[in-house]
Design a protein around this motif. Structure first.
Motif, PDB file in Angstrom:
ATOM      1  N   SER A  77       0.843  -1.190   0.000  1.00 18.10           N
ATOM      2  CA  SER A  77       0.000   0.000   0.000  1.00 18.10           C
ATOM      3  C   SER A  77       0.880   1.242   0.000  1.00 18.10           C
ATOM      4  O   SER A  77       1.998   1.210   0.532  1.00 18.10           O
ATOM      5  CB  SER A  77      -0.907   0.037   1.233  1.00 18.10           C
ATOM      6  OG  SER A  77      -1.760  -1.076   1.285  1.00 18.10           O
ATOM      7  N   CYS A  78       0.360   2.300  -0.562  1.00 17.89           N
ATOM      8  CA  CYS A  78       1.097   3.568  -0.611  1.00 17.89           C
ATOM      9  C   CYS A  78       0.074   4.685  -0.450  1.00 17.89           C
ATOM     10  O   CYS A  78      -0.773   4.876  -1.323  1.00 17.89           O
ATOM     11  CB  CYS A  78       1.848   3.672  -1.933  1.00 17.89           C
ATOM     12  SG  CYS A  78       2.646   5.270  -2.222  1.00 17.89           S
ATOM     13  N   ALA A  79       0.167   5.398   0.656  1.00 27.99           N
ATOM     14  CA  ALA A  79      -0.787   6.458   0.960  1.00 27.99           C
ATOM     15  C   ALA A  79      -0.144   7.822   0.740  1.00 27.99           C
ATOM     16  O   ALA A  79       0.962   8.079   1.225  1.00 27.99           O
ATOM     17  CB  ALA A  79      -1.256   6.333   2.401  1.00 27.99           C
ATOM     18  N   ARG A 100      -6.210   1.620  -7.252  1.00 29.71           N
ATOM     19  CA  ARG A 100      -6.155   2.855  -6.476  1.00 29.71           C
ATOM     20  C   ARG A 100      -7.506   3.159  -5.882  1.00 29.71           C
ATOM     21  O   ARG A 100      -8.539   2.793  -6.444  1.00 29.71           O
ATOM     22  CB  ARG A 100      -5.671   4.023  -7.344  1.00 29.71           C
ATOM     23  CG  ARG A 100      -6.584   4.425  -8.478  1.00 29.71           C
ATOM     24  CD  ARG A 100      -5.885   5.422  -9.409  1.00 29.71           C
ATOM     25  NE  ARG A 100      -5.539   6.655  -8.712  1.00 29.71           N
ATOM     26  CZ  ARG A 100      -4.596   7.501  -9.136  1.00 29.71           C
ATOM     27  NH1 ARG A 100      -3.921   7.239 -10.242  1.00 29.71           N
ATOM     28  NH2 ARG A 100      -4.350   8.601  -8.451  1.00 29.71           N
ATOM     29  N   LYS A 105      -9.228   7.388  -0.513  1.00 34.55           N
ATOM     30  CA  LYS A 105      -8.248   7.164   0.549  1.00 34.55           C
ATOM     31  C   LYS A 105      -6.857   7.634   0.161  1.00 34.55           C
ATOM     32  O   LYS A 105      -5.901   7.425   0.924  1.00 34.55           O
ATOM     33  CB  LYS A 105      -8.199   5.673   0.909  1.00 34.55           C
ATOM     34  CG  LYS A 105      -9.487   5.139   1.486  1.00 34.55           C
ATOM     35  CD  LYS A 105      -9.345   3.669   1.856  1.00 34.55           C
ATOM     36  CE  LYS A 105     -10.631   3.140   2.488  1.00 34.55           C
ATOM     37  NZ  LYS A 105     -10.519   1.702   2.863  1.00 34.55           N
ATOM     38  N   THR A 156      -4.808   6.372  -1.845  1.00 34.26           N
ATOM     39  CA  THR A 156      -3.962   5.196  -1.690  1.00 34.26           C
ATOM     40  C   THR A 156      -3.920   4.380  -2.971  1.00 34.26           C
ATOM     41  O   THR A 156      -4.939   4.212  -3.642  1.00 34.26           O
ATOM     42  CB  THR A 156      -4.452   4.316  -0.528  1.00 34.26           C
ATOM     43  OG1 THR A 156      -4.446   5.091   0.681  1.00 34.26           O
ATOM     44  CG2 THR A 156      -3.559   3.102  -0.338  1.00 34.26           C
ATOM     45  N   TYR A 207      -2.455   0.546  -4.427  1.00 33.83           N
ATOM     46  CA  TYR A 207      -2.124  -0.786  -3.946  1.00 33.83           C
ATOM     47  C   TYR A 207      -1.415  -1.584  -5.030  1.00 33.83           C
ATOM     48  O   TYR A 207      -1.592  -1.346  -6.223  1.00 33.83           O
ATOM     49  CB  TYR A 207      -3.402  -1.534  -3.553  1.00 33.83           C
ATOM     50  CG  TYR A 207      -4.249  -0.817  -2.537  1.00 33.83           C
ATOM     51  CD1 TYR A 207      -5.332  -0.032  -2.946  1.00 33.83           C
ATOM     52  CD2 TYR A 207      -3.985  -0.909  -1.173  1.00 33.83           C
ATOM     53  CE1 TYR A 207      -6.122   0.636  -2.021  1.00 33.83           C
ATOM     54  CE2 TYR A 207      -4.768  -0.250  -0.244  1.00 33.83           C
ATOM     55  CZ  TYR A 207      -5.837   0.526  -0.679  1.00 33.83           C
ATOM     56  OH  TYR A 207      -6.608   1.184   0.230  1.00 33.83           O
TER      57      TYR A 207
END
Length: 112
Positions: free
Chosen positions: A21-23, A71, A75, A77, A79
């Motif tokens: 995950s990348c927020a 995506r 959020k 984010t 993924y």
């Protein structure tokens, strides 16, 4: 300045699955293309998958059919779902926003 915070990764046996995950810290995320890259020891960083702001994905040939990028703009984010992992997938994985901003990197190790 947008910041990207990665989570997920770790160790898995060949054939297993992991999700990264990348927020993003900023709602500008929803307007940007996002990418996942990886860098194995002694090798150059390479593009793994990319997704446009509209949600259209594309993949490196080496991961097609095994990895899925997605995506969630609500959020901020992105993924990366990684299935049927292989030892050659072992690398540090980085998310990227619009070709300019990088996440901190996360190690993925796949044992045979």
């Amino acid at each position: 300045q947008v910041q990207l915070v990665q989570s997920g990764g770790g160790w898995v046996q060949a054939g297993g699955s992991l999700r990264l995950s990348c927020a993003a810290s900023n709602t500008l995320f929803s307007f940007a293309a996002m990418g996942w890259y990886r860098q194995a020891p002694g090798k150059q960083r390479e593009l793994v998958a990319r997704i446009t702001s509209a949600g259209s994905p594309n993949y490196a040939d080496s991961v097609k059919g095994r990895f899925t990028i997605s995506r969630d703009n609500a959020k901020n984010t992105v993924y990366l779902q990684m299935n049927n992992l292989k030892p050659e997938d072992t690398a540090v994985y980085y998310c990227n926003l619009a070709g300019t901003i990088w996440g901190q990197g996360t190690q993925v190790t796949v044992s045979s």
